[in-house]
Motif scaffolding. Structure first.
Motif, PDB file in Angstrom:
ATOM      1  N   ALA A  19       1.924  -1.946   7.019  1.00  0.00           N
ATOM      2  CA  ALA A  19       2.505  -1.409   5.788  1.00  0.00           C
ATOM      3  C   ALA A  19       3.466  -2.410   5.156  1.00  0.00           C
ATOM      4  CB  ALA A  19       3.216  -0.090   6.072  1.00  0.00           C
ATOM      5  N   LEU A  20       4.241  -3.068   6.000  1.00  0.00           N
ATOM      6  CA  LEU A  20       5.188  -4.060   5.488  1.00  0.00           C
ATOM      7  C   LEU A  20       4.439  -5.222   4.834  1.00  0.00           C
ATOM      8  CD1 LEU A  20       8.116  -5.070   5.237  1.00  0.00           C
ATOM      9  CD2 LEU A  20       7.839  -6.141   7.495  1.00  0.00           C
ATOM     10  N   ARG A  21       3.365  -5.659   5.479  1.00  0.00           N
ATOM     11  CA  ARG A  21       2.596  -6.770   4.908  1.00  0.00           C
ATOM     12  C   ARG A  21       2.010  -6.384   3.551  1.00  0.00           C
ATOM     13  NH1 ARG A  21      -2.505  -8.640   4.386  1.00  0.00           N
ATOM     14  NH2 ARG A  21      -2.775 -10.927   4.477  1.00  0.00           N
ATOM     15  N   VAL A  22       1.470  -5.175   3.438  1.00  0.00           N
ATOM     16  CA  VAL A  22       0.884  -4.724   2.171  1.00  0.00           C
ATOM     17  C   VAL A  22       1.953  -4.720   1.080  1.00  0.00           C
ATOM     18  CG1 VAL A  22      -0.069  -2.721   0.966  1.00  0.00           C
ATOM     19  CG2 VAL A  22      -0.990  -3.382   3.187  1.00  0.00           C
ATOM     20  N   ARG A  23       3.114  -4.194   1.384  1.00  0.00           N
ATOM     21  CA  ARG A  23       4.187  -4.143   0.397  1.00  0.00           C
ATOM     22  C   ARG A  23       4.607  -5.552  -0.034  1.00  0.00           C
ATOM     23  NH1 ARG A  23       7.496   0.480   0.253  1.00  0.00           N
ATOM     24  NH2 ARG A  23       6.273   2.328   0.815  1.00  0.00           N
TER      25      ARG A  23
END
Length: 316
Positions: A19-23
């Motif tokens: 999720a952090l990477r996507v953001r």
């Protein structure tokens, strides 16, 4: 979708890795400056166990640098996730040529200001790597010219101004000034002092990276603290923000006839370090007193008089 228009850096730091990477990828791809600021702050928060979180002033400076770099990258067609190998150097050159709006002697940004911007952007790329968004390090080989003027010369320690200004301070403001000028505290440390921190003539100071040190105080500083009652329900002696405290001290400097001598709180901390070095001639002891992790940092806080070793070389 913005990166964290409504999320705090703490919430961002607690996201799962995917999720952090996507953001992070989304923010970088859309040049979402505010989202990337929050990503950088989240990284600093996550790295705080290693002392990398920085002071509020440092975080504000990094945020300014990230916003500036993102705007520059967008205007110049630079991909934040896949920058060219020379893009870091191009941005440094851009900063060096940028007008200082009249604040710099040469009309361009000072070397220290350029270095501060680059430090902020390097933090951004550490945050992007932390989030798994990129492996790029465009500033790894970017050369940032050092400032030819030492900081101790550009912003020297206060001297006799301290005693002159104290007479124009109310008791609480005088205590704050003495904590910086006699106790060697950073202004953030001083503003965070609580009544319970002062015991037996020693002050417990919570410094950068969560480090705690015990600081001996001068007679006048002890008396100033002893005369204060807590300003808030948590026992805090000060309820001012940095801006509110600076406004009050700037006004006291003007009333004392030292208006042009106001150079911020750091000059008071340098006053303390310089006086202690002159008394001890020992950078290590001064470093421990100021809470520095390196003696090399302490050397930048001490104004050594010209001819300091004249007596020693007399018999050469």
């Amino acid at each position: 979708m913005s990166l964290v228009r409504s999320d705090a850096p703490l919430a961002l730091a607690q996201l799962s890795d995917p999720a952090l990477r996507v953001r992070a990828v989304e923010a970088a791809s859309t040049y979402d400056a505010e989202g990337l600021v929050q990503l950088t702050l989240a990284y600093l928060l996550a790295a705080s166990r290693k002392g990398a979180r920085g002071s509020p002033k440092t975080r504000a400076a990094y945020a300014l640098a990230v916003r500036d770099f993102v705007a520059w990258a967008r205007e110049n067609g630079v991909s934040l996730l896949r920058p060219g190998r020379r893009d870091g150097g191009r941005y440094v050159a851009h900063l060096q040529l940028r007008p200082s709006r009249g604040r710099g002697r040469s009309g361009s940004l000072a070397a220290a200001t350029v270095a501060q911007y680059v430090a902020g952007v390097r933090a951004l790329y550490r945050a992007l790597r932390w989030a798994g968004a990129t492996e790029a390090q465009p500033f790894e080989e970017a050369h940032v010219p050092p400032d030819p003027t030492p900081g101790i010369v550009k912003n020297p320690p206060y001297g006799e101004e301290i005693d002159a200004v104290l007479g124009h301070c109310d008791p609480r403001l005088a205590a704050l000034l003495l904590l910086c000028a006699h106790g060697g505290l950073r202004v953030g440390e001083a503003l965070g002092v609580r009544a319970e921190d002062f015991q037996g003539g020693l002050l417990t100071v919570r410094g950068k990276g969560g480090k705690v040190r015990r600081v001996p105080l001068s007679r006048r500083a002890r008396a100033a603290l002893a005369g204060l009652s807590p300003a808030g329900p948590d026992g805090a002696l000060f309820e001012w923000t940095y801006a509110q405290a600076a406004y009050r001290l700037r006004r006291a400097f003007r009333e004392a006839g030292c208006g042009h001598a106001w150079r911020g709180f750091h000059a008071a901390r340098k006053h303390s370090g310089t006086r202690l070095y002159r008394a001890t001639q020992d950078f290590t002891r001064v470093s421990l007193f100021l809470g520095h992790s390196s003696v090399d940092t302490t050397r930048r806080y001490v104004a050594v008089e010209e001819g300091d070793v004249a007596a020693e070389v007399e018999g050469f």
